[in-house]
Scaffold this motif. Structure first.
Motif, mmCIF file in Angstrom:
data_model
loop_
_atom_site.group_PDB
_atom_site.id
_atom_site.type_symbol
_atom_site.label_atom_id
_atom_site.label_comp_id
_atom_site.label_asym_id
_atom_site.label_seq_id
_atom_site.Cartn_x
_atom_site.Cartn_y
_atom_site.Cartn_z
ATOM 1 N N ILE A 103 0.866 -1.175 0.000
ATOM 2 C CA ILE A 103 0.000 0.000 0.000
ATOM 3 C C ILE A 103 0.904 1.226 0.000
ATOM 4 O O ILE A 103 1.732 1.404 0.901
ATOM 5 N N GLY A 104 0.782 2.065 -1.007
ATOM 6 C CA GLY A 104 1.672 3.198 -1.175
ATOM 7 C C GLY A 104 1.428 4.316 -0.185
ATOM 8 O O GLY A 104 0.367 4.401 0.455
ATOM 9 N N ASP A 105 2.392 5.189 -0.081
ATOM 10 C CA ASP A 105 2.307 6.322 0.837
ATOM 11 C C ASP A 105 1.116 7.212 0.489
ATOM 12 O O ASP A 105 0.825 7.459 -0.682
ATOM 13 N N TYR A 106 0.429 7.654 1.521
ATOM 14 C CA TYR A 106 -0.679 8.601 1.402
ATOM 15 C C TYR A 106 -1.820 8.068 0.522
ATOM 16 O O TYR A 106 -2.603 8.850 -0.019
ATOM 17 N N SER A 107 -1.911 6.749 0.386
ATOM 18 C CA SER A 107 -2.917 6.178 -0.513
ATOM 19 C C SER A 107 -4.349 6.503 -0.088
ATOM 20 O O SER A 107 -5.231 6.661 -0.942
ATOM 21 N N PHE A 108 -4.605 6.623 1.222
ATOM 22 C CA PHE A 108 -5.942 6.985 1.706
ATOM 23 C C PHE A 108 -5.902 8.258 2.549
ATOM 24 O O PHE A 108 -6.858 8.568 3.266
ATOM 25 N N ALA A 109 -4.840 9.006 2.445
ATOM 26 C CA ALA A 109 -4.662 10.202 3.273
ATOM 27 C C ALA A 109 -5.755 11.228 3.010
ATOM 28 O O ALA A 109 -6.190 11.424 1.875
ATOM 29 N N TYR A 110 -6.214 11.846 4.089
ATOM 30 C CA TYR A 110 -7.189 12.935 4.040
ATOM 31 C C TYR A 110 -8.496 12.535 3.346
ATOM 32 O O TYR A 110 -9.207 13.379 2.806
ATOM 33 N N SER A 111 -8.797 11.242 3.382
ATOM 34 C CA SER A 111 -10.091 10.785 2.863
ATOM 35 C C SER A 111 -11.128 10.865 3.977
ATOM 36 O O SER A 111 -10.813 11.186 5.128
ATOM 37 N N ASP A 112 -12.380 10.536 3.628
ATOM 38 C CA ASP A 112 -13.466 10.608 4.610
ATOM 39 C C ASP A 112 -13.721 9.278 5.300
ATOM 40 O O ASP A 112 -14.812 9.031 5.824
ATOM 41 N N LEU A 113 -12.732 8.382 5.314
ATOM 42 C CA LEU A 113 -12.903 7.047 5.889
ATOM 43 C C LEU A 113 -13.337 7.109 7.352
ATOM 44 O O LEU A 113 -12.770 7.839 8.159
ATOM 45 N N VAL A 114 -14.357 6.299 7.639
ATOM 46 C CA VAL A 114 -14.851 6.150 9.003
ATOM 47 C C VAL A 114 -14.624 4.720 9.489
ATOM 48 O O VAL A 114 -14.250 4.486 10.634
ATOM 49 N N TRP A 166 1.085 -3.199 7.358
ATOM 50 C CA TRP A 166 0.852 -1.876 7.932
ATOM 51 C C TRP A 166 2.059 -1.282 8.638
ATOM 52 O O TRP A 166 2.063 -0.119 8.989
ATOM 53 N N LYS A 167 3.107 -2.074 8.840
ATOM 54 C CA LYS A 167 4.262 -1.577 9.559
ATOM 55 C C LYS A 167 4.863 -0.359 8.852
ATOM 56 O O LYS A 167 5.218 -0.422 7.678
ATOM 57 N N GLY A 168 4.963 0.735 9.577
ATOM 58 C CA GLY A 168 5.537 1.949 9.006
ATOM 59 C C GLY A 168 4.643 2.627 7.988
ATOM 60 O O GLY A 168 5.087 3.554 7.306
ATOM 61 N N CYS A 169 3.390 2.181 7.887
ATOM 62 C CA CYS A 169 2.496 2.707 6.852
ATOM 63 C C CYS A 169 2.029 4.120 7.195
ATOM 64 O O CYS A 169 1.625 4.392 8.322
ATOM 65 N N ILE A 170 2.084 5.005 6.210
ATOM 66 C CA ILE A 170 1.548 6.357 6.391
ATOM 67 C C ILE A 170 0.400 6.593 5.420
ATOM 68 O O ILE A 170 0.114 7.714 5.025
ATOM 69 N N CYS A 171 -0.251 5.493 5.053
ATOM 70 C CA CYS A 171 -1.282 5.606 4.031
ATOM 71 C C CYS A 171 -2.564 6.259 4.542
ATOM 72 O O CYS A 171 -3.366 6.747 3.754
ATOM 73 N N PHE A 172 -2.779 6.283 5.873
ATOM 74 C CA PHE A 172 -4.023 6.834 6.406
ATOM 75 C C PHE A 172 -3.819 8.185 7.101
ATOM 76 O O PHE A 172 -4.683 8.629 7.847
ATOM 77 N N ILE A 173 -2.718 8.835 6.863
ATOM 78 C CA ILE A 173 -2.451 10.111 7.517
ATOM 79 C C ILE A 173 -3.570 11.111 7.168
ATOM 80 O O ILE A 173 -4.049 11.180 6.039
ATOM 81 N N GLY A 174 -4.001 11.843 8.178
ATOM 82 C CA GLY A 174 -5.030 12.861 7.964
ATOM 83 C C GLY A 174 -6.445 12.318 7.998
ATOM 84 O O GLY A 174 -7.396 13.083 7.844
#
Length: 357
Positions: free
Chosen positions: A325-336, A347-355
């Motif tokens: 899963i690439g960096d920022y792949s889901f960043a700043y989305s509306d995921l609940v 998920w180790k070290g993953c920053i895909c959900f930032i924001g």
């Protein structure tokens, strides 16, 4: 050049414009030399293609049957050209000579509203209608033998009023508006980029949006940025599709997308800033999966693939083949809500959900 003078020089027609400059006009060939700023275009004809005849044939805003090529930049920047007939004025029902339209041929023709492309045209240059901001309808004519195979690179980029693309399955059978002929196998890079209509344009002109397409069942390639910043709202990608470019729907109005084929990678930035995106559907062994449920055959999700989208749910529990899963792949989305498998260790070290809140 409405009031210019036609003459001959060195076995060619030439045109003396009001500015005193001379521009060559080649019989059987269209070419630009200098800026065409008038609102009327004239062609000349001779019978031998060697020496000009004494008879000058004038056709207003249409091409004679002898024309085989519209060259690069032929009508570039003709901002006052409102209509132009690519069919011969000698026979408006057919054109069996025009085979090529060059790069930027009608780019900047900001008053051009509609155009029909003859069926024998098979060589399309890049950015043919770039910045044709009044263009609302384009028709690709066809026969049983001849039909368009590719929407060229940047063909309709920045055409903010475009809403109707008409294809034919044969010479007499029009397809539904915005339904691609089965012969179309590729949509080029930036082909419909920046076709999102300006709200003020819609209010002023009552234009409709280019909000849906039915793609060819033989479509194999959609290149990068093809629908970036477009008004497409609901898309079904055919099973034949094998190549999907990066940032394809970035900034678009897309709400729902269905993947009929088996794709192993979601490219970088595929839906970046598509803030209305809420529904993604995949098929697995002929069965549609649940809303926003990713399939077992998916292996990678690219960087910023779903950055700043409207997705509220995501189900990764069936995505057993997912390895990256690439960096920022889901960043700043509306995921609940996110559903994952306890066996997934990506998920180790993953920053895909930032924001994500």
């Amino acid at each position: 050049y409405e009031d210019g003078v036609l003459g001959t020089l060195d076995d060619y027609y030439f045109f003396t414009a009001l500015d005193g400059n001379r521009y060559k006009v080649y019989p059987g060939y269209v070419n630009q030399s200098g800026n065409n700023t008038g609102d009327k275009i004239f062609f000349t004809q001779d019978d031998t293609y060697v020496k000009p005849s004494t008879i000058i044939k004038v056709i207003e805003n249409a091409i004679p049957a002898e024309i085989t090529v519209i060259d690069d930049y032929a009508f570039y920047g003709c901002a006052n050209l409102e209509n132009f007939n690519l069919y011969s004025a000698d026979d408006s029902s057919s054109n069996e000579t025009l085979t090529k339209i060059g790069n930027y041929a009608f780019a900047g023709c900001s008053s051009l509203t509609e155009i029909t492309i003859p069926y024998r045209v098979s060589d399309y240059g890049d950015y043919i209608f770039l910045d044709a901001t009044s263009l609302s309808k384009v028709t690709f004519n066809a026969t049983d033998i001849f039909n368009v195979e590719e929407i060229a690179k940047g063909m309709f980029k920045n055409c903010i009023r475009l809403h109707d693309i008409q294809f034919y399955s044969d010479s007499e059978t029009p397809l539904a508006i915005n339904t691609f002929a089965d012969t179309v196998v590729k949509i080029g890079e930036e082909a419909f980029m920046n076709t999102k209509a300006d709200p003020s344009v819609l209010v002023e002109t009552s234009d409709t949006k280019l909000h849906d397409f039915v793609f060819s069942n033989n479509l194999t390639t959609i290149a990068s940025h093809a629908f970036k910043n477009s008004d497409l709202e609901e898309v079904t990608l055919p099973a034949s599709l094998t190549t999907i470019g990066v940032e394809l729907f970035e900034g678009s109005a897309i709400q729902t997308i269905t993947f009929n084929g088996t794709i192993t990678a979601i490219p970088n930035g595929l839906f970046k800033d598509a803030e209305s995106l809420a529904n993604i559907y995949f098929y697995d062994n002929g069965t549609m999966l649940g809303r926003n449920e990713l399939p077992a055959y998916l292996e990678t999700i690219g960087s910023e693939a779903f950055y700043n989208t409207g997705l509220t749910t995501l189900d990764l529990s069936s995505a057993t083949g997912l390895i990256s899963i690439g960096d920022y792949s889901f960043a700043y989305s509306d995921l609940v809500t996110i559903t994952i498998s306890t066996k997934q260790c990506i998920w180790k070290g993953c920053i895909c959900f930032i924001g994500v809140n």
